[in-house]
Design a protein around this motif. Structure first.
Motif, PDB file in Angstrom:
ATOM      1  N   LEU A 130      39.113  25.986  12.431  1.00  0.00           N
ATOM      2  CA  LEU A 130      38.365  27.012  11.934  1.00  0.00           C
ATOM      3  C   LEU A 130      38.983  28.144  10.821  1.00  0.00           C
ATOM      4  N   GLN A 131      38.212  28.374   9.943  1.00  0.00           N
ATOM      5  CA  GLN A 131      38.782  29.031   8.685  1.00  0.00           C
ATOM      6  C   GLN A 131      37.943  30.408   8.418  1.00  0.00           C
ATOM      7  N   LEU A 132      38.318  31.642   7.678  1.00  0.00           N
ATOM      8  CA  LEU A 132      37.482  32.399   7.062  1.00  0.00           C
ATOM      9  C   LEU A 132      36.861  32.009   5.813  1.00  0.00           C
ATOM     10  N   THR A 133      35.726  32.228   5.694  1.00  0.00           N
ATOM     11  CA  THR A 133      35.282  31.919   4.250  1.00  0.00           C
ATOM     12  C   THR A 133      35.631  32.795   3.317  1.00  0.00           C
ATOM     13  N   PRO A 134      35.586  32.653   1.983  1.00  0.00           N
ATOM     14  CA  PRO A 134      35.990  33.780   1.062  1.00  0.00           C
ATOM     15  C   PRO A 134      35.299  35.182   1.343  1.00  0.00           C
ATOM     16  N   ALA A 135      34.180  35.504   2.030  1.00  0.00           N
ATOM     17  CA  ALA A 135      33.604  36.583   2.397  1.00  0.00           C
ATOM     18  C   ALA A 135      34.257  37.028   3.437  1.00  0.00           C
ATOM     19  N   GLY A 136      34.664  36.154   4.380  1.00  0.00           N
ATOM     20  CA  GLY A 136      35.285  36.569   5.454  1.00  0.00           C
ATOM     21  C   GLY A 136      36.792  37.013   5.224  1.00  0.00           C
ATOM     22  N   GLN A 137      37.342  36.557   4.293  1.00  0.00           N
ATOM     23  CA  GLN A 137      38.505  36.942   3.864  1.00  0.00           C
ATOM     24  C   GLN A 137      38.625  38.333   3.185  1.00  0.00           C
ATOM     25  N   LEU A 138      37.590  38.713   2.246  1.00  0.00           N
ATOM     26  CA  LEU A 138      37.500  39.741   1.656  1.00  0.00           C
ATOM     27  C   LEU A 138      37.370  40.848   2.853  1.00  0.00           C
ATOM     28  N   LEU A 139      36.303  40.617   3.508  1.00  0.00           N
ATOM     29  CA  LEU A 139      36.066  41.589   4.773  1.00  0.00           C
ATOM     30  C   LEU A 139      37.388  41.814   5.574  1.00  0.00           C
ATOM     31  N   ALA A 140      38.082  40.851   6.030  1.00  0.00           N
ATOM     32  CA  ALA A 140      39.380  41.067   6.730  1.00  0.00           C
ATOM     33  C   ALA A 140      40.321  41.981   5.822  1.00  0.00           C
ATOM     34  N   GLN A 141      40.658  41.733   4.597  1.00  0.00           N
ATOM     35  CA  GLN A 141      41.606  42.388   3.813  1.00  0.00           C
ATOM     36  C   GLN A 141      41.291  43.687   3.442  1.00  0.00           C
ATOM     37  N   GLU A 142      39.959  44.122   3.162  1.00  0.00           N
ATOM     38  CA  GLU A 142      39.411  45.425   2.655  1.00  0.00           C
ATOM     39  C   GLU A 142      39.298  46.218   4.043  1.00  0.00           C
ATOM     40  N   ALA A 143      38.894  45.714   5.087  1.00  0.00           N
ATOM     41  CA  ALA A 143      38.580  46.430   6.330  1.00  0.00           C
ATOM     42  C   ALA A 143      39.836  46.779   6.960  1.00  0.00           C
ATOM     43  N   ALA A 144      40.802  46.196   6.617  1.00  0.00           N
ATOM     44  CA  ALA A 144      42.282  46.338   6.963  1.00  0.00           C
ATOM     45  C   ALA A 144      42.851  47.575   6.316  1.00  0.00           C
ATOM     46  N   ARG A 145      42.600  47.483   5.076  1.00  0.00           N
ATOM     47  CA  ARG A 145      43.181  48.560   4.001  1.00  0.00           C
ATOM     48  C   ARG A 145      42.358  49.872   4.319  1.00  0.00           C
ATOM     49  N   LEU A 146      41.202  49.819   4.678  1.00  0.00           N
ATOM     50  CA  LEU A 146      40.409  51.031   4.713  1.00  0.00           C
ATOM     51  C   LEU A 146      40.672  51.633   6.102  1.00  0.00           C
ATOM     52  N   ALA A 147      41.252  50.756   7.281  1.00  0.00           N
ATOM     53  CA  ALA A 147      41.706  51.178   8.611  1.00  0.00           C
ATOM     54  C   ALA A 147      43.063  51.765   8.015  1.00  0.00           C
ATOM     55  N   VAL A 148      43.852  51.551   7.130  1.00  0.00           N
ATOM     56  CA  VAL A 148      45.019  52.316   6.804  1.00  0.00           C
ATOM     57  C   VAL A 148      44.798  53.495   6.156  1.00  0.00           C
ATOM     58  N   ASP A 149      43.765  53.271   5.258  1.00  0.00           N
ATOM     59  CA  ASP A 149      43.344  54.695   4.523  1.00  0.00           C
ATOM     60  C   ASP A 149      42.967  55.695   5.553  1.00  0.00           C
ATOM     61  N   VAL A 150      42.275  55.304   6.583  1.00  0.00           N
ATOM     62  CA  VAL A 150      41.400  56.215   7.714  1.00  0.00           C
ATOM     63  C   VAL A 150      42.644  56.884   8.454  1.00  0.00           C
ATOM     64  N   SER A 151      43.571  56.049   8.790  1.00  0.00           N
ATOM     65  CA  SER A 151      44.639  56.431   9.471  1.00  0.00           C
ATOM     66  C   SER A 151      45.478  57.437   8.872  1.00  0.00           C
TER      67      SER A 151
END
Length: 306
Positions: free
Chosen positions: A56-77
């Motif tokens: 099971l793998q993340l699609t390119p869209a899933g990869q983008l979501l994971a990366q950007e969501a993690a970055r946004l979480a850091v920014d919010v923190s």
């Protein structure tokens, strides 16, 4: 924005490559993980997981979501931390501008002590020269200026105190023609020889230079250290901070010359805008009022001691 559980789900699937292993890692039933994965896809109306392969793998869209969501979480923190920081009286950041005549090395112990407070306030330390130092405060490019020279200008809300007095010496290389000239050196004699100056960084005026005369050739350099080196090499003459060239004078690598128009000692100032308040600014002002630190900043470091 994704929740922490959803971020953990994406990361677990990306690393494990299996719903069952991701479920074991997160301590949840595989059916729960599968349901959560489908809910994510429904929310974003996109295929986020590639289920066609054994792994099971993340699609390119899933990869983008994971990366950007993690970055946004850091920014919010970080944003949350900054909000709490400002709410407790600390500034969002502190911009310190020193006149170039103040050596950055002299500030290192103060920065270390400030870091120990763990205030979270980022520091930005830059330098300007002569009128450029006051201009930085006036234009909002500084919260506090250290070592500004000349009389404080008319700036709304300006507050200041004297840091100390800097003594100067007119010096040239022993190879320079002025080294053998009869003292005191007069204006006409000095005008015939190039002066080395630290370039004024004023953006709104042509700037100024100490100890030069109308029509005199100049060599403008970026720092006081560069000025000392240039004069030691015989590229011109000029006024230098006495304390910082003491070793060069003692070894004869520079020669002190008396002039008909001696340069008066300079008062160096610490200044800030009265409407700007905060715990970081208050702390720095308290440190700069300490005679021991003020003396070290004004005297500087003799970088030519062997």
């Amino acid at each position: 924005m994704l929740s922490e559980d959803e971020l953990a789900l994406l990361e677990a699937i990306r690393e494990s490559g299996s719903l069952s292993r991701a479920a074991a890692r997160l301590g949840k039933a595989p059916s729960t993980i599968s349901h959560a994965a489908r809910q994510l896809e429904e929310r974003f109306d996109a295929l986020l997981f590639d289920r066609r392969r054994y792994r099971l793998q993340l699609t390119p869209a899933g990869q983008l979501l994971a990366q950007e969501a993690a970055r946004l979480a850091v920014d919010v923190s970080r944003l949350s931390q900054r909000v709490r920081q400002v709410a407790s009286g600390w500034e969002d950041r502190l911009w310190i501008v020193t006149d170039e005549v103040i050596e950055f090395e002299s500030l290192l112990p103060v920065i270390t002590a400030f870091d120990a407070l763990e205030s979270g306030v980022p520091l930005r330390v830059t330098h300007e020269v002569l009128r450029g130092t006051w201009e930085a405060l006036q234009d909002g490019r500084a919260d506090i200026v250290v070592g500004a020279t000349n009389e404080p200008p008319a700036i709304q809300g300006l507050r200041w105190f004297e840091l100390g007095v800097m003594d100067w010496v007119f010096a040239v290389s022993p190879r320079h023609p002025l080294a053998q000239a009869k003292e005191p050196l007069g204006r006409d004699l000095l005008t015939g020889h190039r002066a080395v100056v630290v370039a004024d960084t004023s953006r709104s005026t042509e700037g100024s230079a100490y100890g030069t005369h109308g029509g005199q050739a100049t060599l403008a350099v970026p720092t006081m250290h560069a000025k000392i080196l240039a004069q030691r090499e015989g590229l011109g003459g000029g006024w230098l901070p006495r304390q910082r060239v003491a070793a060069l004078l003692q070894r004869g690598e520079l020669v002190e010359k008396q002039t008909a128009d001696p340069r008066e000692p300079n008062i160096l100032y610490v200044a800030w805008r009265g409407e700007h308040e905060g715990r970081a600014l208050d702390w720095w002002l308290e440190q700069l009022r300490q005679p021991r630190l003020a003396g070290r900043l004004v005297q500087g470091l003799d970088a030519f001691v062997r």
